[in-house]
Design a protein around this motif. Structure first.
Motif, PDB file in Angstrom:
ATOM      1  N   GLU A 288      32.879  48.926  33.071  1.00 29.96           N
ATOM      2  CA  GLU A 288      33.502  50.247  33.224  1.00 29.96           C
ATOM      3  C   GLU A 288      34.719  50.429  32.326  1.00 29.96           C
ATOM      4  O   GLU A 288      35.364  51.481  32.351  1.00 29.96           O
ATOM      5  CB  GLU A 288      33.888  50.453  34.689  1.00 29.96           C
ATOM      6  N   GLY A 289      35.042  49.403  31.548  1.00 28.78           N
ATOM      7  CA  GLY A 289      36.156  49.510  30.617  1.00 28.78           C
ATOM      8  C   GLY A 289      37.521  49.443  31.267  1.00 28.78           C
ATOM      9  O   GLY A 289      38.507  49.938  30.715  1.00 28.78           O
ATOM     10  N   ARG A 290      37.607  48.818  32.452  1.00 31.84           N
ATOM     11  CA  ARG A 290      38.877  48.696  33.145  1.00 31.84           C
ATOM     12  C   ARG A 290      39.517  47.340  32.856  1.00 31.84           C
ATOM     13  O   ARG A 290      38.823  46.343  32.664  1.00 31.84           O
ATOM     14  CB  ARG A 290      38.687  48.867  34.657  1.00 31.84           C
ATOM     15  N   GLY A 291      40.830  47.291  32.872  1.00 24.70           N
ATOM     16  CA  GLY A 291      41.534  46.060  32.538  1.00 24.70           C
ATOM     17  C   GLY A 291      41.832  45.168  33.712  1.00 24.70           C
ATOM     18  O   GLY A 291      42.319  44.043  33.535  1.00 24.70           O
ATOM     19  N   GLU A 292      41.563  45.646  34.930  1.00 23.87           N
ATOM     20  CA  GLU A 292      41.865  44.860  36.125  1.00 23.87           C
ATOM     21  C   GLU A 292      40.931  45.259  37.259  1.00 23.87           C
ATOM     22  O   GLU A 292      40.238  46.286  37.179  1.00 23.87           O
ATOM     23  CB  GLU A 292      43.318  45.059  36.551  1.00 23.87           C
ATOM     24  N   CYS A 293      40.929  44.450  38.319  1.00 26.41           N
ATOM     25  CA  CYS A 293      40.120  44.738  39.499  1.00 26.41           C
ATOM     26  C   CYS A 293      41.005  45.325  40.590  1.00 26.41           C
ATOM     27  O   CYS A 293      42.125  44.847  40.800  1.00 26.41           O
ATOM     28  CB  CYS A 293      39.488  43.450  40.040  1.00 26.41           C
ATOM     29  N   PRO A 294      40.540  46.320  41.308  1.00 29.31           N
ATOM     30  CA  PRO A 294      41.348  46.879  42.398  1.00 29.31           C
ATOM     31  C   PRO A 294      41.571  45.872  43.523  1.00 29.31           C
ATOM     32  O   PRO A 294      42.561  45.954  44.249  1.00 29.31           O
ATOM     33  CB  PRO A 294      40.520  48.078  42.875  1.00 29.31           C
ATOM     34  N   GLU A 295      40.654  44.913  43.663  1.00 30.60           N
ATOM     35  CA  GLU A 295      40.798  43.910  44.715  1.00 30.60           C
ATOM     36  C   GLU A 295      41.996  42.987  44.479  1.00 30.60           C
ATOM     37  O   GLU A 295      42.635  42.521  45.426  1.00 30.60           O
ATOM     38  CB  GLU A 295      39.525  43.059  44.827  1.00 30.60           C
ATOM     39  N   MET A 296      42.284  42.689  43.207  1.00 30.19           N
ATOM     40  CA  MET A 296      43.421  41.841  42.851  1.00 30.19           C
ATOM     41  C   MET A 296      44.026  42.369  41.565  1.00 30.19           C
ATOM     42  O   MET A 296      43.833  41.826  40.479  1.00 30.19           O
ATOM     43  CB  MET A 296      42.969  40.382  42.669  1.00 30.19           C
ATOM     44  N   PRO A 297      44.784  43.463  41.663  1.00 30.46           N
ATOM     45  CA  PRO A 297      45.374  44.084  40.474  1.00 30.46           C
ATOM     46  C   PRO A 297      46.482  43.216  39.888  1.00 30.46           C
ATOM     47  O   PRO A 297      47.017  42.316  40.548  1.00 30.46           O
ATOM     48  CB  PRO A 297      45.913  45.408  40.997  1.00 30.46           C
ATOM     49  N   HIS A 298      46.841  43.498  38.662  1.00 35.01           N
ATOM     50  CA  HIS A 298      47.870  42.728  37.975  1.00 35.01           C
ATOM     51  C   HIS A 298      49.182  42.712  38.760  1.00 35.01           C
ATOM     52  O   HIS A 298      49.854  41.667  38.841  1.00 35.01           O
ATOM     53  CB  HIS A 298      48.122  43.305  36.587  1.00 35.01           C
ATOM     54  N   ALA A 299      49.555  43.842  39.332  1.00 35.66           N
ATOM     55  CA  ALA A 299      50.826  43.932  40.046  1.00 35.66           C
ATOM     56  C   ALA A 299      50.866  42.968  41.232  1.00 35.66           C
ATOM     57  O   ALA A 299      51.915  42.395  41.535  1.00 35.66           O
ATOM     58  CB  ALA A 299      51.054  45.364  40.527  1.00 35.66           C
ATOM     59  N   GLU A 300      49.734  42.782  41.888  1.00 38.25           N
ATOM     60  CA  GLU A 300      49.706  41.892  43.044  1.00 38.25           C
ATOM     61  C   GLU A 300      49.735  40.428  42.616  1.00 38.25           C
ATOM     62  O   GLU A 300      50.391  39.599  43.247  1.00 38.25           O
ATOM     63  CB  GLU A 300      48.466  42.185  43.896  1.00 38.25           C
ATOM     64  N   THR A 301      49.042  40.091  41.545  1.00 41.80           N
ATOM     65  CA  THR A 301      49.135  38.732  41.003  1.00 41.80           C
ATOM     66  C   THR A 301      50.581  38.408  40.648  1.00 41.80           C
ATOM     67  O   THR A 301      51.097  37.332  40.966  1.00 41.80           O
ATOM     68  CB  THR A 301      48.240  38.591  39.754  1.00 41.80           C
ATOM     69  N   LEU A 302      51.248  39.348  39.989  1.00 43.36           N
ATOM     70  CA  LEU A 302      52.648  39.148  39.607  1.00 43.36           C
ATOM     71  C   LEU A 302      53.546  39.005  40.836  1.00 43.36           C
ATOM     72  O   LEU A 302      54.454  38.163  40.854  1.00 43.36           O
ATOM     73  CB  LEU A 302      53.136  40.318  38.759  1.00 43.36           C
ATOM     74  N   ARG A 303      53.314  39.801  41.852  1.00 40.06           N
ATOM     75  CA  ARG A 303      54.164  39.755  43.040  1.00 40.06           C
ATOM     76  C   ARG A 303      54.079  38.390  43.726  1.00 40.06           C
ATOM     77  O   ARG A 303      55.092  37.824  44.143  1.00 40.06           O
ATOM     78  CB  ARG A 303      53.771  40.864  44.016  1.00 40.06           C
ATOM     79  N   ILE A 304      52.867  37.861  43.837  1.00 43.56           N
ATOM     80  CA  ILE A 304      52.691  36.549  44.466  1.00 43.56           C
ATOM     81  C   ILE A 304      53.327  35.461  43.616  1.00 43.56           C
ATOM     82  O   ILE A 304      53.989  34.546  44.133  1.00 43.56           O
ATOM     83  CB  ILE A 304      51.202  36.259  44.697  1.00 43.56           C
ATOM     84  N   LEU A 305      53.165  35.539  42.291  1.00 38.49           N
ATOM     85  CA  LEU A 305      53.768  34.535  41.417  1.00 38.49           C
ATOM     86  C   LEU A 305      55.295  34.616  41.432  1.00 38.49           C
ATOM     87  O   LEU A 305      55.979  33.583  41.375  1.00 38.49           O
ATOM     88  CB  LEU A 305      53.244  34.694  39.987  1.00 38.49           C
ATOM     89  N   GLU A 306      55.833  35.821  41.495  1.00 35.64           N
ATOM     90  CA  GLU A 306      57.285  35.967  41.596  1.00 35.64           C
ATOM     91  C   GLU A 306      57.804  35.345  42.883  1.00 35.64           C
ATOM     92  O   GLU A 306      58.882  34.726  42.903  1.00 35.64           O
ATOM     93  CB  GLU A 306      57.664  37.445  41.516  1.00 35.64           C
ATOM     94  N   LEU A 307      57.039  35.480  43.952  1.00 32.91           N
ATOM     95  CA  LEU A 307      57.413  34.852  45.212  1.00 32.91           C
ATOM     96  C   LEU A 307      57.355  33.331  45.098  1.00 32.91           C
ATOM     97  O   LEU A 307      58.252  32.630  45.590  1.00 32.91           O
ATOM     98  CB  LEU A 307      56.485  35.349  46.329  1.00 32.91           C
ATOM     99  N   CYS A 308      56.324  32.830  44.438  1.00 30.27           N
ATOM    100  CA  CYS A 308      56.215  31.383  44.214  1.00 30.27           C
ATOM    101  C   CYS A 308      57.389  30.872  43.374  1.00 30.27           C
ATOM    102  O   CYS A 308      57.955  29.806  43.653  1.00 30.27           O
ATOM    103  CB  CYS A 308      54.899  31.047  43.517  1.00 30.27           C
TER     104      CYS A 308
END
Length: 322
Positions: A288-308
């Motif tokens: 579909e030409g999208r850069g991320e998945c709604p199930e695990m969007p970039h912002a959420e990956t970043l938020r968890i890593l920032e917490l780590c």
């Protein structure tokens, strides 16, 4: 979707088995640091192409999506290699060793118009959506707190003891309880408290984490790489609670009412592997030409890593390459 597997370790084997059972995806190639290892892997799963270096794999122009299965200490390096070669990337969790690396990769993927996602399989499972629906529908009233514990006696695995490989409990298994808390309580964390026991090499061996969310909602989490736990979780509400058998899979789900009576039980649907959902989601996003998945969007990956990052900073855990 033609997939290339970068790495030939344990998780790579699981992915090869997973894709073999999917109708619209196939593993076209595998790359390892040694050709003999790649050839043995390819032979075991009937994969047409084997490469003795990761560089050769990502330069195969018929490979559409690269799945990165190396230790998370090397995810940044290998994802960047694949992106710079023009390949879409699905990267095993933990996505990178820290948030700074993730930001750089997301910027690179966006600039190249490529898909890049974290293979945090819990986020893609049907039971994750079922759990969120139960909470949204008020099955236990207002959610006030949760607890979750995950533990494996895996400290004998060399990479988990090694700071240079971003070892420790947090990035390997602790991310599961952090994601579980995020699934149930959202993103509005107002306070973080924790304690950690270090392994002799300086990585985190076990930790207790308390997250306070907006409105006073709390998550009490535990991760341990030196001992077993039941991997269970409990979400507590004003009118009942939900017992989660396994926080990695969000299944089974048992709903109890205000009298502590079991009123519903939800089992995971049968499937040959839980990993097919993340692969299917990544393939759909690419098509579909999208850069991320709604199930695990970039912002959420970043938020968890920032917490780590925040947790490791409090514990004094720093990797040599940082």
């Amino acid at each position: 979707m033609k997939i290339g597997i970068l790495g030939a370790g344990e998780i790579a084997h699981e992915m090869a088995k997973t894709v073999a059972g999917m109708e619209d995806c196939e593993v076209l190639a595998v790359g390892a640091r040694e050709l003999l290892r790649a050839e043995g892997f390819a032979k075991e799963y009937g994969i047409p192409r084997a490469y003795g270096s990761y560089g050769e794999l990502v330069e195969d122009k018929e490979v559409e999506l690269i799945y990165i299965a190396t230790p998370h200490s090397h995810h940044y390096q290998h994802a960047k290699l694949a992106l710079e070669a023009g390949r879409h990337v699905l990267c095993e969790k933990a996505f990178t060793a820290n948030a700074s690396q993730a930001r750089e990769l997301f910027a690179l993927a966006e600039a190249r118009g490529l898909f890049l996602g974290e293979a945090m399989w819990t986020r893609f499972l049907p039971m994750k959506a079922k759990l969120q629906q139960l909470l949204h529908d008020g099955a236990i009233g207002q959610v006030r707190s949760l607890s979750a514990s995950i533990g494996y006696a895996i400290s004998d695995i060399p990479r988990l003891r090694e700071p240079a490989l971003a070892g420790g409990a947090l990035l390997d298994i602790g991310v599961y309880v952090l994601n579980f808390a995020a699934i149930a309580l959202g993103e509005e964390i107002e306070k973080v408290e924790s304690s950690c026991q270090l392994y002799g090499t300086g990585v985190d061996a076990c930790e207790s984490i308390t997250l306070t969310f907006r409105g006073g909602r709390m998550a009490v989490l535990h991760a341990n790489m030196t001992a077993l736990s039941d991997r269970g979780g409990v979400i507590c509400g004003s009118e009942g609670y939900i017992r989660v058998g396994d926080v990695e899979t969000c299944a089974p789900l048992e709903v109890y009412d205000g009298e502590r009576r079991l009123v519903a039980r939800h089992e995971a649907p049968p499937c040959h592997s839980g990993y097919q959902y993340e692969v299917a989601a990544a393939a759909k996003a690419v098509r579909e030409g999208r850069g991320e998945c709604p199930e695990m969007p970039h912002a959420e990956t970043l938020r968890i890593l920032e917490l780590c990052d925040r947790l490791r900073d409090a514990w004094g855990v720093r990797y040599p390459f940082e």
